[in-house]
Design a protein around this motif. Structure first.
Motif, mmCIF file in Angstrom:
data_model
loop_
_atom_site.group_PDB
_atom_site.id
_atom_site.type_symbol
_atom_site.label_atom_id
_atom_site.label_comp_id
_atom_site.label_asym_id
_atom_site.label_seq_id
_atom_site.Cartn_x
_atom_site.Cartn_y
_atom_site.Cartn_z
ATOM 1 N N THR A 1 3.311 6.227 -34.935
ATOM 2 C CA THR A 1 4.395 5.768 -34.063
ATOM 3 C C THR A 1 4.421 4.237 -34.015
ATOM 4 O O THR A 1 5.493 3.624 -34.090
ATOM 5 N N ASP A 2 3.256 3.635 -33.941
ATOM 6 C CA ASP A 2 3.173 2.165 -33.876
ATOM 7 C C ASP A 2 3.656 1.512 -35.170
ATOM 8 O O ASP A 2 4.381 0.511 -35.123
ATOM 9 N N VAL A 3 3.271 2.043 -36.332
ATOM 10 C CA VAL A 3 3.740 1.429 -37.581
ATOM 11 C C VAL A 3 5.236 1.638 -37.744
ATOM 12 O O VAL A 3 5.931 0.771 -38.260
ATOM 13 N N LYS A 4 5.752 2.760 -37.265
ATOM 14 C CA LYS A 4 7.207 2.982 -37.284
ATOM 15 C C LYS A 4 7.928 1.953 -36.437
ATOM 16 O O LYS A 4 9.012 1.495 -36.784
ATOM 17 N N ALA A 5 7.320 1.571 -35.321
ATOM 18 C CA ALA A 5 7.938 0.611 -34.407
ATOM 19 C C ALA A 5 8.096 -0.763 -35.038
ATOM 20 O O ALA A 5 8.892 -1.573 -34.557
ATOM 21 N N SER A 6 7.392 -1.017 -36.130
ATOM 22 C CA SER A 6 7.533 -2.306 -36.820
ATOM 23 C C SER A 6 8.936 -2.469 -37.402
ATOM 24 O O SER A 6 9.368 -3.578 -37.691
ATOM 25 N N GLY A 7 9.623 -1.358 -37.606
ATOM 26 C CA GLY A 7 10.945 -1.386 -38.214
ATOM 27 C C GLY A 7 10.914 -1.392 -39.733
ATOM 28 O O GLY A 7 11.946 -1.278 -40.381
ATOM 29 N N ALA A 8 9.721 -1.508 -40.309
ATOM 30 C CA ALA A 8 9.593 -1.571 -41.768
ATOM 31 C C ALA A 8 9.155 -0.246 -42.377
ATOM 32 O O ALA A 8 9.102 -0.114 -43.593
ATOM 33 N N VAL A 9 8.847 0.751 -41.540
ATOM 34 C CA VAL A 9 8.338 2.028 -42.033
ATOM 35 C C VAL A 9 9.320 3.141 -41.664
ATOM 36 O O VAL A 9 9.729 3.263 -40.512
ATOM 37 N N ARG A 10 9.691 3.909 -42.684
ATOM 38 C CA ARG A 10 10.534 5.087 -42.472
ATOM 39 C C ARG A 10 9.719 6.321 -42.849
ATOM 40 O O ARG A 10 8.937 6.297 -43.801
ATOM 41 N N VAL A 11 9.923 7.393 -42.085
ATOM 42 C CA VAL A 11 9.174 8.632 -42.285
ATOM 43 C C VAL A 11 10.146 9.747 -42.644
ATOM 44 O O VAL A 11 11.111 10.003 -41.916
ATOM 45 N N PHE A 12 9.879 10.375 -43.787
ATOM 46 C CA PHE A 12 10.708 11.479 -44.266
ATOM 47 C C PHE A 12 9.882 12.754 -44.310
ATOM 48 O O PHE A 12 8.720 12.747 -44.715
ATOM 49 N N LEU A 13 10.519 13.846 -43.929
ATOM 50 C CA LEU A 13 9.908 15.165 -43.972
ATOM 51 C C LEU A 13 10.540 15.957 -45.111
ATOM 52 O O LEU A 13 11.768 16.033 -45.223
ATOM 53 N N CYS A 14 9.718 16.536 -45.956
ATOM 54 C CA CYS A 14 10.188 17.360 -47.070
ATOM 55 C C CYS A 14 10.921 18.594 -46.527
ATOM 56 O O CYS A 14 10.421 19.282 -45.626
ATOM 57 N N SER A 15 12.093 18.863 -47.065
ATOM 58 C CA SER A 15 12.877 20.002 -46.586
ATOM 59 C C SER A 15 12.152 21.326 -46.826
ATOM 60 O O SER A 15 12.203 22.233 -45.985
ATOM 61 N N ARG A 16 11.462 21.452 -47.951
ATOM 62 C CA ARG A 16 10.702 22.676 -48.228
ATOM 63 C C ARG A 16 9.581 22.827 -47.195
ATOM 64 O O ARG A 16 9.366 23.900 -46.636
ATOM 65 N N GLY A 17 8.871 21.731 -46.935
ATOM 66 C CA GLY A 17 7.802 21.760 -45.941
ATOM 67 C C GLY A 17 8.327 22.116 -44.555
ATOM 68 O O GLY A 17 7.685 22.860 -43.815
ATOM 69 N N ALA A 18 9.498 21.604 -44.230
ATOM 70 C CA ALA A 18 10.100 21.932 -42.931
ATOM 71 C C ALA A 18 10.361 23.430 -42.827
ATOM 72 O O ALA A 18 10.119 24.042 -41.778
ATOM 73 N N ARG A 19 10.824 24.024 -43.910
ATOM 74 C CA ARG A 19 11.075 25.474 -43.903
ATOM 75 C C ARG A 19 9.761 26.253 -43.837
ATOM 76 O O ARG A 19 9.644 27.222 -43.085
ATOM 77 N N ILE A 20 8.787 25.840 -44.624
ATOM 78 C CA ILE A 20 7.500 26.547 -44.643
ATOM 79 C C ILE A 20 6.842 26.533 -43.267
ATOM 80 O O ILE A 20 6.316 27.542 -42.802
ATOM 81 N N TRP A 21 6.872 25.388 -42.606
ATOM 82 C CA TRP A 21 6.202 25.233 -41.313
ATOM 83 C C TRP A 21 7.142 25.484 -40.132
ATOM 84 O O TRP A 21 6.783 25.225 -38.980
ATOM 85 N N ASP A 22 8.337 25.985 -40.422
ATOM 86 C CA ASP A 22 9.306 26.335 -39.383
ATOM 87 C C ASP A 22 9.588 25.156 -38.444
ATOM 88 O O ASP A 22 9.522 25.272 -37.223
ATOM 89 N N ILE A 23 9.910 24.027 -39.055
ATOM 90 C CA ILE A 23 10.242 22.822 -38.294
ATOM 91 C C ILE A 23 11.759 22.687 -38.281
ATOM 92 O O ILE A 23 12.395 22.624 -39.329
ATOM 93 N N ASP A 24 12.323 22.664 -37.087
ATOM 94 C CA ASP A 24 13.772 22.545 -36.953
ATOM 95 C C ASP A 24 14.094 21.420 -35.973
ATOM 96 O O ASP A 24 13.200 20.687 -35.540
ATOM 97 N N ALA A 25 15.358 21.299 -35.611
ATOM 98 C CA ALA A 25 15.800 20.203 -34.735
ATOM 99 C C ALA A 25 15.077 20.215 -33.390
ATOM 100 O O ALA A 25 14.875 19.161 -32.782
ATOM 101 N N ASP A 26 14.673 21.379 -32.932
ATOM 102 C CA ASP A 26 13.994 21.474 -31.643
ATOM 103 C C ASP A 26 12.496 21.166 -31.722
ATOM 104 O O ASP A 26 11.873 20.878 -30.707
ATOM 105 N N SER A 27 11.922 21.254 -32.929
ATOM 106 C CA SER A 27 10.475 21.097 -33.033
ATOM 107 C C SER A 27 10.033 19.911 -33.897
ATOM 108 O O SER A 27 8.843 19.658 -34.014
ATOM 109 N N ILE A 28 10.991 19.190 -34.468
ATOM 110 C CA ILE A 28 10.637 18.050 -35.324
ATOM 111 C C ILE A 28 10.138 16.889 -34.473
ATOM 112 O O ILE A 28 10.656 16.617 -33.390
#
Length: 127
Positions: free
Chosen positions: A73-100
């Protein structure tokens, strides 16, 4: 990032923070097992799977690396770091808009990440 282990996540987050502090834009892509860490609460169960791993985690915590999620969270706050979640991984781990996890900028397929983000990169590290 493909590993969900403490040591690898610590390394990736520290590298991202160092690069960001040097003025480099960083794109982190969490796929496979690492994707589960981007579900709300996903950092709560970092495993102590072996005696050496336990010693490493205890040692890292003793020198101030106590909360990997907060570090991300702190490195993201620098504004220089973006975090992407793999769509396949999101499906495998059942990550949706409510749980991301709110630290995630976007869900993206592997091919899109490779063809768009990696293509623009000056350096690529895989952990």
């Amino acid at each position: 990032m493909k590993s969900d282990g403490y040591e690898d996540i610590l390394l990736a987050v520290r590298f991202a923070g160092i690069a960001a502090s040097a003025g480099t834009t960083v794109s982190m892509f969490f796929t496979n097992r690492a994707a589960r860490r981007l579900k709300t609460g996903g950092f709560d169960d970092i495993e102590r799977s072996d005696p050496v791993g336990e010693v490493f985690i205890d040692g890292a915590r003793s020198i101030g690396f106590t909360d990997l999620h907060q570090m991300l969270t702190d490195v993201k706050a620098s504004g220089a770091v973006r975090v992407f979640l793999c769509s396949r991984g999101a499906r495998i781990w059942d990550i949706d808009a409510d749980s991301i996890d709110p630290v995630v900028d976007s869900i993206m397929g592997t091919a899109t990440f490779l063809l768009e983000e990696v293509r623009r990169a000056r350096s690529v590290l895989t952990i």
